[in-house]
Write an enzyme that holds these catalytic residues in place. Structure first.
Site, PDB file in Angstrom:
ATOM      1  CB  ILE A 100      -0.968   0.028   1.198  1.00  0.00           C
ATOM      2  CG1 ILE A 100      -0.215   0.005   2.540  1.00  0.00           C
ATOM      3  CG2 ILE A 100      -1.977  -1.093   1.103  1.00  0.00           C
ATOM      4  CD1 ILE A 100      -1.109   0.238   3.751  1.00  0.00           C
ATOM      5  CB  THR A 122       2.045  -0.622   8.144  1.00  0.00           C
ATOM      6  OG1 THR A 122       3.207  -1.386   7.839  1.00  0.00           O
ATOM      7  CG2 THR A 122       0.837  -1.263   7.486  1.00  0.00           C
ATOM      8  CB  THR A 145      -9.073  -0.623  16.320  1.00  0.00           C
ATOM      9  OG1 THR A 145      -9.160  -1.243  17.609  1.00  0.00           O
ATOM     10  CG2 THR A 145      -8.026   0.468  16.400  1.00  0.00           C
ATOM     11  CG  ASP A 146     -12.489  -1.426  20.443  1.00  0.00           C
ATOM     12  OD1 ASP A 146     -11.315  -1.728  20.132  1.00  0.00           O
ATOM     13  OD2 ASP A 146     -13.235  -2.195  21.062  1.00  0.00           O
ATOM     14  CD  GLU A 147      -6.486  -2.180  20.931  1.00  0.00           C
ATOM     15  OE1 GLU A 147      -5.442  -1.697  21.416  1.00  0.00           O
ATOM     16  OE2 GLU A 147      -6.573  -3.343  20.517  1.00  0.00           O
ATOM     17  CE1 TYR A 158      -3.750  -1.508  15.377  1.00  0.00           C
ATOM     18  CE2 TYR A 158      -4.740  -1.886  17.533  1.00  0.00           C
ATOM     19  CZ  TYR A 158      -4.846  -1.852  16.155  1.00  0.00           C
ATOM     20  OH  TYR A 158      -6.041  -2.150  15.549  1.00  0.00           O
ATOM     21  CE  LYS A 211      -6.368   0.970  12.201  1.00  0.00           C
ATOM     22  NZ  LYS A 211      -6.419   0.620  10.742  1.00  0.00           N
TER      23      LYS A 211
END
Length: 371
Positions: free
Chosen positions: A59, A99, A133-135, A159, A163
């Site tokens: 990507i 990424t 994500t909910d994180e 992480y 995000k």
């Protein structure tokens, strides 16, 4: 409809590709770099279908992505390629920035150029669906609160921070350039084809091989669980019917402590694959030191997607867990080669829904079980 799915050989991505490719009116271009958690075996049931095309690629290579968008006449991008394993992000955050942040930026560059080339009607119908994500919301008290689409971001791990950064990029490309984006933030997924370092498959396989089941802390951390096929249906809905600029929280309304999850797996295995000794698999549970920055509780309010798009989960946690364990019992061909690399309680780390990352995993110390 013509779809580009990034990270489509991973856990959630392969579930989305299987769902979309079963409809012959869809065409699916599946882009994945095939690092350690990308697995072509997860696509076996659709790999011979004429409407599914797998492309090994990165990507971060915007020119190559742009060419795929053009040649595939893509009407919707579902962006799942990501590094997503919290423990790995603590050990080596650089890959997550590369990424999740840089990769998303490059993908947005390609999508924006492609979208600007489209005729008016196609521009109106195009969607760029970013899967998060909910994180990104941080954590909640054990006894109150849920994440909604308006919850402020407060990521705890590298992480989650990566995000959150990619979510902000998506919104900025909508507000600044008008790119028709949609976002979704989901709770913990589980189900068939889940990479064996993750909580539920690791519990299943460690138990079957009579290895310890190490659980972080006292096992009281709470997660909301969502069966992966229910999530795939939700993602398809958001990508095709979501309103530009909107975000949708996707959850299973199935909060469980990590200890309850592990005990639930043990209970089903006690019934379906009893130990030779006759003892319960629960006897293999071991509590170990907690990990740094371990979020207490996640809980998703999926009212918006239920109300606006008519989605609801078809599986309860109990029925989904039963299906998941049954799948692992019946599909050793898929997990055994991976297990030989990952090991019983150790991990090589990683992401279940990714398209880019390290080429060669490196053995790491044992990992405890807990989301």
């Amino acid at each position: 409809m013509n779809f580009l799915v990034t990270g489509g050989a991973g856990f959630i991505g392969s579930a989305v590709c299987r769902l979309l490719a079963r409809d012959p009116s869809n065409n699916v271009v599946n882009l994945d770099k095939l690092t350690y958690a990308g697995n072509l075996a997860s696509l076996r049931e659709i790999d011979s279908l004429p409407n599914h095309r797998f492309v090994q690629g990165d990507i971060c290579e915007a020119d190559s992505v742009l060419e795929l968008l053009r040649t595939g006449n893509i009407g919707a991008v579902i962006h799942l390629a990501a590094e997503s394993h919290v423990d790995r992000s603590i050990d080596g955050p650089a890959a997550f920035i590369e990424t999740n942040v840089v990769g998303t930026f490059r993908l947005l560059e390609a999508a924006l150029e492609y979208w600007r080339e489209l005729p008016h009607a196609a521009r109106e119908g195009f969607r760029f669906h970013h899967v998060s994500t909910d994180e990104v919301f941080g954590d909640l008290p054990f006894d109150s609160g849920v994440f909604t689409e308006e919850t402020p971001y407060a990521p705890s791990s590298p992480y989650a921070a990566s995000k959150a950064a990619s979510d902000h990029l998506i919104r900025a490309w909508h507000r600044t350039y008008g790119l028709p984006v949609v976002l979704s933030n989901s709770s913990n997924n589980y189900g068939p084809y889940h990479y064996p370092e993750k909580l539920i498959p690791l519990v299943i396989l460690n138990a079957l091989e009579e290895h310890d089941l190490p659980v972080y802390g006292s096992g009281e951390n709470v997660r909301d669980w969502l069966f992966v096929e229910d999530h795939a249906r939700a993602l398809a809905l958001v990508a095709t019917r979501g309103a530009p600029g909107e975000s949708y929280n996707i959850g299973g309304r199935s909060e469980r402590t990590n200890l309850q999850v592990v005990e639930g797996v043990c209970n089903i295995l006690d019934r379906r694959r009893p130990r030779a000794s006759g003892a319960s698999y629960r006897e293999l549970i071991r509590f170990v030191a907690d990990r740094p920055g371990h979020d207490r509780r996640y809980a998703i309010d999926p009212s918006k997607i239920e109300r606006d798009l008519g989605w609801e989960p078809q599986e309860t946690f109990e029925t989904g867990l039963e299906r998941t364990i049954g799948w692992y019992l019946e599909n050793e061909w898929w997990w055994r080669p991976i297990r030989a690399q990952v090991g019983p309680v150790g991990r090589l780390g990683g992401s279940p829904d990714r398209g880019r990352g390290r080429e060669s995993p490196v053995a790491r110390p044992p990992s405890a079980l807990g989301g």
